[in-house]
Design a protein around this motif. Structure first.
Motif, PDB file in Angstrom:
ATOM      1  N   ILE A 136       3.912 -13.682  13.957  1.00 17.37           N
ATOM      2  CA  ILE A 136       3.798 -12.720  15.053  1.00 17.37           C
ATOM      3  C   ILE A 136       5.224 -12.312  15.417  1.00 17.37           C
ATOM      4  CG2 ILE A 136       3.067 -12.292  17.430  1.00 17.37           C
ATOM      5  CD1 ILE A 136       1.024 -14.507  17.108  1.00 17.37           C
ATOM      6  N   GLU A 137       5.488 -11.017  15.363  1.00 19.82           N
ATOM      7  CA  GLU A 137       6.814 -10.520  15.710  1.00 19.82           C
ATOM      8  C   GLU A 137       6.707  -9.634  16.947  1.00 19.82           C
ATOM      9  OE1 GLU A 137       9.127 -10.158  11.565  1.00 19.82           O
ATOM     10  OE2 GLU A 137       7.504  -8.699  11.830  1.00 19.82           O
ATOM     11  N   PHE A 138       7.597  -9.856  17.913  1.00 19.84           N
ATOM     12  CA  PHE A 138       7.670  -9.039  19.119  1.00 19.84           C
ATOM     13  C   PHE A 138       8.908  -8.156  19.033  1.00 19.84           C
ATOM     14  CE2 PHE A 138       4.930 -12.341  20.707  1.00 19.84           C
ATOM     15  CZ  PHE A 138       4.173 -11.739  21.689  1.00 19.84           C
ATOM     16  N   PHE A 139       8.745  -6.887  19.407  1.00 17.89           N
ATOM     17  CA  PHE A 139       9.855  -5.948  19.449  1.00 17.89           C
ATOM     18  C   PHE A 139       9.826  -5.248  20.805  1.00 17.89           C
ATOM     19  CE2 PHE A 139       8.225  -6.096  15.117  1.00 17.89           C
ATOM     20  CZ  PHE A 139       9.363  -6.392  14.380  1.00 17.89           C
ATOM     21  N   ALA A 140      11.003  -4.955  21.350  1.00 18.59           N
ATOM     22  CA  ALA A 140      11.082  -4.216  22.608  1.00 18.59           C
ATOM     23  C   ALA A 140      11.785  -2.886  22.378  1.00 18.59           C
ATOM     24  CB  ALA A 140      11.849  -5.019  23.648  1.00 18.59           C
ATOM     25  N   SER A 141      11.273  -1.850  23.058  1.00 20.63           N
ATOM     26  CA  SER A 141      11.894  -0.536  23.033  1.00 20.63           C
ATOM     27  C   SER A 141      11.733   0.049  24.428  1.00 20.63           C
ATOM     28  CB  SER A 141      11.226   0.356  21.985  1.00 20.63           C
ATOM     29  OG  SER A 141      11.794   1.642  22.026  1.00 20.63           O
ATOM     30  N   GLY A 142      12.766  -0.100  25.231  1.00 23.95           N
ATOM     31  CA  GLY A 142      12.662   0.322  26.625  1.00 23.95           C
ATOM     32  C   GLY A 142      11.658  -0.557  27.354  1.00 23.95           C
TER      33      GLY A 142
END
Length: 96
Positions: free
Chosen positions: A62-68
Motif C-alpha cells: 500500500i503506497e500513500f502519496f500526497a498532493s496538496g
C-alpha cells in the motif's frame, strides 16, 4: 470496494487480474490493483471499511502519496474465496 469509495466520496479505479482456483485445503483468490484518491480521513475510513467487510482481502504493498490537500493510495491485493462443497445429507454417505 466501489461502494466504500462512493460512500467516502473518493475517486476510485480498479482492475482484476488472473483468478487462482482453490481447493478443499486452499482458498481460491483473484488479484487486483486499485487507486483511490481524496481526503486523508476519507481514505482511512475506506481502508477501515475494507478491513471490516465480509470478504477476506489482502493488500500489499500500500503506497500513500500526497498532493496538496488530496491524498492517493495505490495498492495491489487479493480477494480470497472458499470453494463451495455440497453437504452430505445426515445419515448418508453422499452416494446414490
Amino acid at each position: 470496494m466501489i461502494a466504500f469509495a462512493k460512500k467516502e466520496n473518493l475517486k476510485f479505479t480498479f482492475a482484476f487480474g488472473e483468478p487462482q482456483t482453490g481447493s478443499v485445503s486452499k482458498a481460491g483468490s483473484i488479484a487486483f490493483t486499485m487507486s483511490v484518491s481524496g481526503a486523508f480521513n476519507s481514505l482511512l475510513a475506506f481502508l477501515r471499511d475494507i478491513e471490516s467487510s465480509r470478504y477476506v482481502i489482502s493488500l500489499e504493498p500500500i503506497e500513500f502519496f500526497a498532493s496538496g490537500k488530496e491524498w492517493k493510495i495505490a495498492a495491489s491485493g487479493k480477494v480470497f474465496s472458499q470453494p463451495i462443497i455440497a453437504p452430505v445429507p445426515a445419515g448418508g454417505d453422499g452416494q446414490e
